[in-house]
Design a protein around this motif. Structure first.
Motif, PDB file in Angstrom:
ATOM      1  N   THR A  16      67.616  37.099  80.084  1.00 28.48           N
ATOM      2  CA  THR A  16      68.360  37.901  79.122  1.00 28.48           C
ATOM      3  C   THR A  16      67.619  39.217  78.922  1.00 28.48           C
ATOM      4  O   THR A  16      66.398  39.296  79.107  1.00 28.48           O
ATOM      5  CB  THR A  16      68.503  37.177  77.772  1.00 28.48           C
ATOM      6  N   ASP A  17      68.360  40.249  78.542  1.00 24.10           N
ATOM      7  CA  ASP A  17      67.789  41.583  78.367  1.00 24.10           C
ATOM      8  C   ASP A  17      68.526  42.239  77.208  1.00 24.10           C
ATOM      9  O   ASP A  17      69.635  42.737  77.369  1.00 24.10           O
ATOM     10  CB  ASP A  17      67.942  42.374  79.662  1.00 24.10           C
ATOM     11  N   HIS A  18      67.912  42.226  76.028  1.00 21.45           N
ATOM     12  CA  HIS A  18      68.567  42.693  74.813  1.00 21.45           C
ATOM     13  C   HIS A  18      67.745  43.786  74.146  1.00 21.45           C
ATOM     14  O   HIS A  18      66.527  43.834  74.284  1.00 21.45           O
ATOM     15  CB  HIS A  18      68.761  41.530  73.835  1.00 21.45           C
ATOM     16  N   GLY A  19      68.427  44.615  73.391  1.00 21.46           N
ATOM     17  CA  GLY A  19      67.762  45.707  72.700  1.00 21.46           C
ATOM     18  C   GLY A  19      67.863  47.000  73.491  1.00 21.46           C
ATOM     19  O   GLY A  19      68.331  47.017  74.635  1.00 21.46           O
ATOM     20  N   PRO A  20      67.416  48.103  72.906  1.00 20.29           N
ATOM     21  CA  PRO A  20      67.545  49.407  73.567  1.00 20.29           C
ATOM     22  C   PRO A  20      66.679  49.510  74.805  1.00 20.29           C
ATOM     23  O   PRO A  20      65.534  49.040  74.823  1.00 20.29           O
ATOM     24  CB  PRO A  20      67.098  50.402  72.487  1.00 20.29           C
ATOM     25  N   ALA A  21      67.204  50.124  75.853  1.00 21.76           N
ATOM     26  CA  ALA A  21      66.474  50.243  77.117  1.00 21.76           C
ATOM     27  C   ALA A  21      65.204  51.063  76.965  1.00 21.76           C
ATOM     28  O   ALA A  21      64.266  50.922  77.763  1.00 21.76           O
ATOM     29  CB  ALA A  21      67.381  50.869  78.173  1.00 21.76           C
ATOM     30  N   THR A  22      65.156  51.924  75.948  1.00 17.03           N
ATOM     31  CA  THR A  22      64.000  52.807  75.777  1.00 17.03           C
ATOM     32  C   THR A  22      62.962  52.242  74.811  1.00 17.03           C
ATOM     33  O   THR A  22      61.944  52.886  74.560  1.00 17.03           O
ATOM     34  CB  THR A  22      64.460  54.173  75.262  1.00 17.03           C
ATOM     35  N   GLY A  23      63.195  51.071  74.249  1.00 22.52           N
ATOM     36  CA  GLY A  23      62.261  50.510  73.279  1.00 22.52           C
ATOM     37  C   GLY A  23      61.039  49.904  73.939  1.00 22.52           C
ATOM     38  O   GLY A  23      61.015  49.670  75.150  1.00 22.52           O
ATOM     39  N   PRO A  24      59.993  49.633  73.151  1.00 20.44           N
ATOM     40  CA  PRO A  24      58.831  48.907  73.680  1.00 20.44           C
ATOM     41  C   PRO A  24      59.277  47.568  74.265  1.00 20.44           C
ATOM     42  O   PRO A  24      60.118  46.880  73.685  1.00 20.44           O
ATOM     43  CB  PRO A  24      57.950  48.701  72.436  1.00 20.44           C
ATOM     44  N   VAL A  25      58.730  47.211  75.426  1.00 27.12           N
ATOM     45  CA  VAL A  25      59.243  46.070  76.185  1.00 27.12           C
ATOM     46  C   VAL A  25      58.418  44.814  75.907  1.00 27.12           C
ATOM     47  O   VAL A  25      57.190  44.815  76.055  1.00 27.12           O
ATOM     48  CB  VAL A  25      59.239  46.365  77.693  1.00 27.12           C
ATOM     49  N   VAL A  26      59.125  43.747  75.544  1.00 25.93           N
ATOM     50  CA  VAL A  26      58.517  42.438  75.354  1.00 25.93           C
ATOM     51  C   VAL A  26      59.205  41.470  76.306  1.00 25.93           C
ATOM     52  O   VAL A  26      60.432  41.370  76.310  1.00 25.93           O
ATOM     53  CB  VAL A  26      58.669  41.932  73.906  1.00 25.93           C
ATOM     54  N   VAL A  27      58.420  40.754  77.109  1.00 22.08           N
ATOM     55  CA  VAL A  27      58.972  39.765  78.035  1.00 22.08           C
ATOM     56  C   VAL A  27      58.472  38.393  77.609  1.00 22.08           C
ATOM     57  O   VAL A  27      57.272  38.148  77.552  1.00 22.08           O
ATOM     58  CB  VAL A  27      58.568  40.065  79.491  1.00 22.08           C
ATOM     59  N   PHE A  28      59.417  37.506  77.310  1.00 20.62           N
ATOM     60  CA  PHE A  28      59.108  36.178  76.780  1.00 20.62           C
ATOM     61  C   PHE A  28      59.187  35.121  77.880  1.00 20.62           C
ATOM     62  O   PHE A  28      60.135  35.097  78.664  1.00 20.62           O
ATOM     63  CB  PHE A  28      60.108  35.800  75.679  1.00 20.62           C
ATOM     64  N   VAL A  29      58.184  34.223  77.891  1.00 15.23           N
ATOM     65  CA  VAL A  29      58.165  33.084  78.807  1.00 15.23           C
ATOM     66  C   VAL A  29      58.083  31.820  77.957  1.00 15.23           C
ATOM     67  O   VAL A  29      57.155  31.664  77.157  1.00 15.23           O
ATOM     68  CB  VAL A  29      56.979  33.166  79.781  1.00 15.23           C
ATOM     69  N   ALA A  30      59.035  30.928  78.145  1.00 14.96           N
ATOM     70  CA  ALA A  30      59.215  29.797  77.239  1.00 14.96           C
ATOM     71  C   ALA A  30      58.279  28.641  77.558  1.00 14.96           C
ATOM     72  O   ALA A  30      57.560  28.613  78.560  1.00 14.96           O
ATOM     73  CB  ALA A  30      60.664  29.318  77.289  1.00 14.96           C
ATOM     74  N   SER A  31      58.353  27.654  76.697  1.00 15.49           N
ATOM     75  CA  SER A  31      57.623  26.403  76.842  1.00 15.49           C
ATOM     76  C   SER A  31      58.215  25.571  77.968  1.00 15.49           C
ATOM     77  O   SER A  31      59.235  25.922  78.570  1.00 15.49           O
ATOM     78  CB  SER A  31      57.707  25.638  75.521  1.00 15.49           C
ATOM     79  N   ALA A  32      57.567  24.465  78.266  1.00  9.12           N
ATOM     80  CA  ALA A  32      58.120  23.506  79.213  1.00  9.12           C
ATOM     81  C   ALA A  32      59.478  23.015  78.722  1.00  9.12           C
ATOM     82  O   ALA A  32      59.708  22.883  77.509  1.00  9.12           O
ATOM     83  CB  ALA A  32      57.172  22.325  79.374  1.00  9.12           C
ATOM     84  N   TYR A  33      60.375  22.771  79.670  1.00  7.45           N
ATOM     85  CA  TYR A  33      61.675  22.124  79.478  1.00  7.45           C
ATOM     86  C   TYR A  33      62.761  23.035  78.932  1.00  7.45           C
ATOM     87  O   TYR A  33      63.947  22.739  79.103  1.00  7.45           O
ATOM     88  CB  TYR A  33      61.586  20.888  78.560  1.00  7.45           C
ATOM     89  N   VAL A  34      62.418  24.117  78.247  1.00 10.61           N
ATOM     90  CA  VAL A  34      63.433  24.940  77.589  1.00 10.61           C
ATOM     91  C   VAL A  34      63.500  26.321  78.223  1.00 10.61           C
ATOM     92  O   VAL A  34      62.605  26.741  78.958  1.00 10.61           O
ATOM     93  CB  VAL A  34      63.169  25.065  76.066  1.00 10.61           C
ATOM     94  N   PHE A  51      63.142  46.961  69.786  1.00 12.52           N
ATOM     95  CA  PHE A  51      62.346  46.537  70.934  1.00 12.52           C
ATOM     96  C   PHE A  51      63.289  46.059  72.046  1.00 12.52           C
ATOM     97  O   PHE A  51      64.339  45.470  71.771  1.00 12.52           O
ATOM     98  CB  PHE A  51      61.401  45.400  70.556  1.00 12.52           C
ATOM     99  N   ARG A  52      62.895  46.287  73.277  1.00  8.51           N
ATOM    100  CA  ARG A  52      63.630  45.725  74.417  1.00  8.51           C
ATOM    101  C   ARG A  52      63.059  44.340  74.695  1.00  8.51           C
ATOM    102  O   ARG A  52      61.887  44.206  75.082  1.00  8.51           O
ATOM    103  CB  ARG A  52      63.513  46.610  75.648  1.00  8.51           C
ATOM    104  N   CYS A  53      63.864  43.309  74.511  1.00 10.13           N
ATOM    105  CA  CYS A  53      63.402  41.929  74.609  1.00 10.13           C
ATOM    106  C   CYS A  53      64.035  41.252  75.815  1.00 10.13           C
ATOM    107  O   CYS A  53      65.246  41.045  75.869  1.00 10.13           O
ATOM    108  CB  CYS A  53      63.741  41.156  73.337  1.00 10.13           C
ATOM    109  N   VAL A  54      63.193  40.910  76.777  1.00 11.48           N
ATOM    110  CA  VAL A  54      63.614  40.245  78.008  1.00 11.48           C
ATOM    111  C   VAL A  54      63.046  38.826  77.974  1.00 11.48           C
ATOM    112  O   VAL A  54      61.894  38.628  77.598  1.00 11.48           O
ATOM    113  CB  VAL A  54      63.091  41.007  79.238  1.00 11.48           C
ATOM    114  N   ALA A  55      63.856  37.838  78.344  1.00 16.22           N
ATOM    115  CA  ALA A  55      63.386  36.451  78.332  1.00 16.22           C
ATOM    116  C   ALA A  55      63.833  35.753  79.610  1.00 16.22           C
ATOM    117  O   ALA A  55      64.993  35.859  80.015  1.00 16.22           O
ATOM    118  CB  ALA A  55      63.921  35.701  77.110  1.00 16.22           C
ATOM    119  N   LEU A  56      62.906  35.054  80.225  1.00 15.83           N
ATOM    120  CA  LEU A  56      63.119  34.403  81.519  1.00 15.83           C
ATOM    121  C   LEU A  56      63.435  32.925  81.353  1.00 15.83           C
ATOM    122  O   LEU A  56      62.801  32.234  80.549  1.00 15.83           O
ATOM    123  CB  LEU A  56      61.852  34.560  82.370  1.00 15.83           C
TER     124      LEU A  56
END
Length: 290
Positions: A16-34, A51-56
């Motif tokens: 997922t990739d949410h928030g403004p494209a020009t914001g500070p970038v945070v990339v989230f990596v989840a726990s096991a199973y989820v 913030f631009r929030c990307v989650a894998l």
């Protein structure tokens, strides 16, 4: 729906990739199973704050392809680095939870810091929890094997039975609704048995203690005092000691699921940590404009 192909073996991975494209970038990596859903109490408010929030969704998890192979730390870290390349992200703060912290650490130590400015390790199992000659205080491997037998026998019962400890609900301030527990168990069960046992094998073999001194960038370590999945003394405290530029924030009475029970506090700490880096990055540009 956004997907990219892993540069390691072409596995189709969702993000997922949410928030403004020009914001500070945070990339989230989840726990096991989820998958990315576990970060809703952090990613949504941070995206709303600019913030631009990307989650894998790691392979075999969430909406990513349910594959048989690639559940080793180098491949998982390659998947994560591939996402950074795919989106051409710069100045990234990588945020990992539990085993996700190991993927974050290996991503930086294996692929470098050209795209990554800072790292946050949240309730991490890193540097590793299993006893070895170099780490005699760790958990007995026999206990790990016994736990694996219980897991393979009935994953649904396993997740449900551990929920109280996961959230440390013996403390009234950590109350979570039965509906939320069911939701999280359902998310866990969405990872099939191969992906689930594959990621557990990473934890059972994990030892990244030798890599942590090479993280030459700011590292925020967040951990709970009552984390039974990753005891503070074995993980968070060790990680904070081993990195050159680490800050340890200990949450009193928090368990492994502090992303839910201490959601507002964690979001605020991440916002401060990411924001401090973004402010520093902007200083030369402001100075040059005078």
């Amino acid at each position: 729906m956004p997907y990219y192909e892993s540069p390691v073996d072409g596995t189709r991975l969702h993000y997922t990739d949410h928030g403004p494209a020009t914001g500070p970038v945070v990339v989230f990596v989840a726990s096991a199973y989820v998958g990315h859903e576990m970060w809703e109490y952090q990613a949504l408010p941070l995206a709303e704050a600019g913030f631009r929030c990307v989650a894998l969704d790691r392979r075999g998890h969430g909406r990513s392809d349910d594959v048989w192979s690639g559940f080793d730390l180098d491949t998982l870290a390659g998947d994560l680095n591939g996402l950074l390349d795919h989106l051409d992200l710069r100045g990234v703060t990588l945020v990992g939870h539990s085993v996700g912290t190991a993927e974050v650490i290996r991503c930086v130590t294996r692929h470098g810091t050209a795209r990554v400015d800072r790292v946050a390790l949240v309730a991490g199992v890193s540097p590793g929890v299993v006893r070895s000659a170099e780490f005699p205080e760790g958990i007995d491997p026999a206990d790990i094997r016994a736990d694996e037998e219980l897991f393979r026998r009935d994953r649904a019962a396993y997740y449900t039975r551990l929920a109280d400890d996961f959230f440390a609900v013996q403390f009234p301030e950590n109350e979570v609704s039965p509906a939320y527990v069911r939701y999280l168990v359902d998310l866990c069960l969405s990872a099939g048995p191969r992906a689930a046992t594959g990621i557990r094998a990473v934890v059972a073999e994990l030892d990244v203690a030798g890599e942590l001194p090479g993280l030459e960038l700011p590292v925020l370590v967040v951990h709970g005092t009552h984390d039974t999945s990753a005891p503070l003394a074995l993980t968070g405290e060790r990680a904070a000691r081993l990195v050159p530029d680490g800050t340890l924030k200990v949450y009193e009475h928090a368990g492994h699921g502090l992303f839910a029970t201490h959601a507002a506090r964690l979001t605020a700490d991440l916002r401060e940590f990411v924001g401090a880096g973004a402010a520093r990055s902007a200083e030369p540009a402001r100075a040059g404009a005078r």
